[in-house]
Design an enzyme around this catalytic site. Structure first.
Site, PDB file in Angstrom:
ATOM      1  N   HIS A 195      17.434  -5.100 -11.483  1.00 43.53           N
ATOM      2  CA  HIS A 195      16.486  -4.710 -10.432  1.00 43.53           C
ATOM      3  C   HIS A 195      15.197  -5.521 -10.510  1.00 43.53           C
ATOM      4  O   HIS A 195      14.692  -6.028  -9.502  1.00 43.53           O
ATOM      5  CB  HIS A 195      16.179  -3.224 -10.561  1.00 43.53           C
ATOM      6  CG  HIS A 195      15.302  -2.701  -9.464  1.00 43.53           C
ATOM      7  ND1 HIS A 195      13.929  -2.825  -9.480  1.00 43.53           N
ATOM      8  CD2 HIS A 195      15.610  -2.061  -8.311  1.00 43.53           C
ATOM      9  CE1 HIS A 195      13.427  -2.277  -8.404  1.00 43.53           C
ATOM     10  NE2 HIS A 195      14.418  -1.806  -7.666  1.00 43.53           N
ATOM     11  N   LEU A 197      14.498  -8.422 -12.002  1.00 39.67           N
ATOM     12  CA  LEU A 197      14.584  -9.866 -11.854  1.00 39.67           C
ATOM     13  C   LEU A 197      14.895 -10.303 -10.425  1.00 39.67           C
ATOM     14  O   LEU A 197      14.639 -11.441 -10.047  1.00 39.67           O
ATOM     15  CB  LEU A 197      15.646 -10.434 -12.803  1.00 39.67           C
ATOM     16  CG  LEU A 197      15.354 -10.293 -14.296  1.00 39.67           C
ATOM     17  CD1 LEU A 197      16.556 -10.738 -15.107  1.00 39.67           C
ATOM     18  CD2 LEU A 197      14.127 -11.097 -14.692  1.00 39.67           C
ATOM     19  N   ASN A 303      -2.514  -2.713 -17.901  1.00 40.92           N
ATOM     20  CA  ASN A 303      -2.563  -1.515 -17.058  1.00 40.92           C
ATOM     21  C   ASN A 303      -3.995  -1.238 -16.606  1.00 40.92           C
ATOM     22  O   ASN A 303      -4.242  -0.926 -15.432  1.00 40.92           O
ATOM     23  CB  ASN A 303      -2.007  -0.324 -17.829  1.00 40.92           C
ATOM     24  CG  ASN A 303      -2.043   0.961 -17.031  1.00 40.92           C
ATOM     25  OD1 ASN A 303      -1.229   1.207 -16.149  1.00 40.92           O
ATOM     26  ND2 ASN A 303      -3.009   1.811 -17.338  1.00 40.92           N
ATOM     27  N   ASP A 329     -10.806   2.824 -18.317  1.00 42.18           N
ATOM     28  CA  ASP A 329     -11.196   2.050 -17.137  1.00 42.18           C
ATOM     29  C   ASP A 329     -11.924   2.960 -16.167  1.00 42.18           C
ATOM     30  O   ASP A 329     -11.941   4.184 -16.331  1.00 42.18           O
ATOM     31  CB  ASP A 329      -9.971   1.393 -16.482  1.00 42.18           C
ATOM     32  CG  ASP A 329      -8.993   2.408 -15.919  1.00 42.18           C
ATOM     33  OD1 ASP A 329      -9.368   3.139 -14.963  1.00 42.18           O
ATOM     34  OD2 ASP A 329      -7.838   2.466 -16.390  1.00 42.18           O
ATOM     35  N   ARG A 348       6.447   4.408 -11.318  1.00 43.10           N
ATOM     36  CA  ARG A 348       5.194   3.810 -10.877  1.00 43.10           C
ATOM     37  C   ARG A 348       4.595   4.698  -9.786  1.00 43.10           C
ATOM     38  O   ARG A 348       5.280   5.074  -8.824  1.00 43.10           O
ATOM     39  CB  ARG A 348       5.409   2.394 -10.317  1.00 43.10           C
ATOM     40  CG  ARG A 348       6.088   1.440 -11.288  1.00 43.10           C
ATOM     41  CD  ARG A 348       6.015   0.016 -10.777  1.00 43.10           C
ATOM     42  NE  ARG A 348       4.663  -0.517 -10.876  1.00 43.10           N
ATOM     43  CZ  ARG A 348       4.156  -1.436 -10.065  1.00 43.10           C
ATOM     44  NH1 ARG A 348       4.880  -1.903  -9.056  1.00 43.10           N
ATOM     45  NH2 ARG A 348       2.921  -1.870 -10.226  1.00 43.10           N
ATOM     46  N   GLY A 359       5.288  -5.191 -10.082  1.00 40.43           N
ATOM     47  CA  GLY A 359       5.303  -4.618 -11.423  1.00 40.43           C
ATOM     48  C   GLY A 359       6.648  -4.012 -11.777  1.00 40.43           C
ATOM     49  O   GLY A 359       7.397  -3.559 -10.908  1.00 40.43           O
ATOM     50  N   GLY A 363       5.656  -1.156 -18.749  1.00 43.25           N
ATOM     51  CA  GLY A 363       4.610  -1.451 -19.719  1.00 43.25           C
ATOM     52  C   GLY A 363       4.188  -0.259 -20.551  1.00 43.25           C
ATOM     53  O   GLY A 363       4.147  -0.336 -21.788  1.00 43.25           O
ATOM     54  N   LEU A 364       3.846   0.866 -19.908  1.00 36.94           N
ATOM     55  CA  LEU A 364       3.386   2.029 -20.662  1.00 36.94           C
ATOM     56  C   LEU A 364       4.530   2.673 -21.433  1.00 36.94           C
ATOM     57  O   LEU A 364       4.315   3.229 -22.521  1.00 36.94           O
ATOM     58  CB  LEU A 364       2.735   3.044 -19.717  1.00 36.94           C
ATOM     59  CG  LEU A 364       1.399   2.614 -19.104  1.00 36.94           C
ATOM     60  CD1 LEU A 364       0.823   3.728 -18.245  1.00 36.94           C
ATOM     61  CD2 LEU A 364       0.400   2.209 -20.185  1.00 36.94           C
TER      62      LEU A 364
END
Length: 410
Positions: A195, A197, A303, A329, A348, A359, A363-364
């Site tokens: 998915h 790539l 992030n 942040d 996400r 994205g 990552g998280l």
């Protein structure tokens, strides 16, 4: 043709040739069939409404390892049925029965027992059907044939063998379950790769086709676009490789790390996209893989950069028994209902998809798995403005051993 409504289940229970009892979830006898009453030499009045272990108490003068173990095994089996809501096949056991009309006189008996749960409308164990087959004659025949030594050695040997078989079966189930989980992780990894790539590869192909088909096109613009897609591909491949390492439990060598120095060096390596403020307490040591920890910090910074408005703050401090790393942040923040979901693979939020459509949503998730791999935890904490991600790792070195544990910060 006989329908279910025409079947008298109580009559079927009473007529069964297998000695059986119907128990409550706390082992009170509700019903007992004729075969059981005959075998035990009891009347319904002797049994109904009483706890099973009061009706059939253990033989106080039997060999401790035989009779007491049998009673303990039966209780454990019934408790397991209540807990797991699954049928339990017991190994052969010795459980002596008090002779009818002769209080305190017990007859040696051996049993093969199956305990079956009857579930209620909400999945709870409402009743337990205890069905037993007496195998005393079989055990005595084996003993006479010379298969046993002392009086109870054969039964104990059979119990030991049954226990070993049960353990082997349980280990086989655990191994099978672990294999299934590994296969499922690999399946998810392949799905994630396919998915994630697809989009940058499609973008590369499209731009190349346009460059080849349109003479006089701005090649610098095309190359910049191709470079961004290639960078995205590189990021996704790095994420997937990290997932593969985590899922295979491949660990790099750990070392003692001064967290403040480490964070400072890693931030210096980054190209700042916004203002980064730091508050780094010295001599906060952790034991971790430098490569994995750098990946974790990089994911937290990426992030934060994606969501912040004007600045990012990075904090390192000691809160014994933990070392604490915080990345804050001043963006829109993470609502309470999403503070766990953001760590799910491929999840996400809508705001994140708008800001960064390419994205991967990994990552998280990778950052949390690295934290857990090192005995720590990563979570979203309350923050008055923006998002606050907190990493806690076990303190190592002098700070861990030389300071008393204080009350933890939220």
């Amino acid at each position: 043709m006989v329908t279910r409504s025409e079947i008298d289940y109580e009559a079927v229970f009473r007529a069964s040739q297998a000695p059986s009892m119907l128990l409550t979830a706390d082992f009170v006898v509700l019903a007992v069939n004729d075969a059981c009453l005959e075998l035990a030499g009891r009347s319904p009045q002797d049994v109904l409404g009483r706890n099973l272990f009061d009706v059939f108490p253990p033989n106080p003068v039997a060999p401790q390892d035989a009779e007491q173990q049998g009673a303990r095994m039966l209780r454990n089996s019934l408790e397991q049925v209540v807990t797991t809501r699954r049928r339990d096949f017991m190994p052969l056991q010795r459980y002596d029965i008090e002779a009818p009309g002769r209080p305190g006189v017990f007859e040696e008996r051996y049993w093969s027992t199956v305990n079956t749960p009857v579930l209620g409308p909400h999945g709870e164990v409402r009743w337990i059907v205890l069905s037993s087959e007496e195998v005393t004659d079989f055990v005595r025949a084996l003993r006479r044939s010379g298969a046993g030594g002392e009086q109870d050695s054969l039964a104990l040997q059979l119990q030991t063998l049954n226990d070993q078989l049960r353990r082997a079966h349980r280990e086989q189930r655990e191994t099978t379950s672990a294999l299934r989980e590994a296969i499922e992780r690999q399946r998810r990894l392949v799905s994630d790769a396919s998915h994630d790539l697809r989009n940058p590869i499609t973008g590369l192909l499209t731009e190349l086709e346009v460059a080849l088909s349109e003479p006089g096109i701005d090649l610098q613009r095309i190359l910049r676009k191709l470079l961004r897609d290639a960078e995205r591909l590189n990021d996704i491949v790095a994420d997937l490789l990290d997932l593969a390492r985590l899922d295979s439990e491949a660990h790099e060598d750990e070392q003692l790390i001064d967290l403040a120095e480490f964070v400072s060096e890693e931030l210096d390596r980054r190209t700042p996209r916004t203002a980064v403020l730091t508050r780094l307490d010295p001599q906060v040591y952790v034991r971790a893989s430098a490569i994995r920890l750098a990946r974790l910090l990089g994911n937290l910074m990426t992030n934060a950069e994606r969501h912040t408005h004007t600045k990012i703050e990075v904090v390192v401090t000691a809160d014994p028994p933990d070392a604490v790393l915080e990345v804050l942040d001043d963006g829109p923040g993470i609502p309470p209902e999403d503070r766990e979901r953001v760590f799910e693979r491929r999840y996400r939020r809508e705001e994140a998809r708008v800001r960064d459509p390419g994205g991967s949503g990994l990552g998280l998730s990778i950052a949390r798995e690295i934290a857990q791999e090192h005995g720590g935890r990563l979570y979203v904490a309350e923050h008055h403005s923006g998002a606050r991600l907190v990493l806690r790792l076990p303190l190592a070195g002098e700070r861990c051993c030389g300071e008393d544990a204080a009350e933890r910060r939220p």
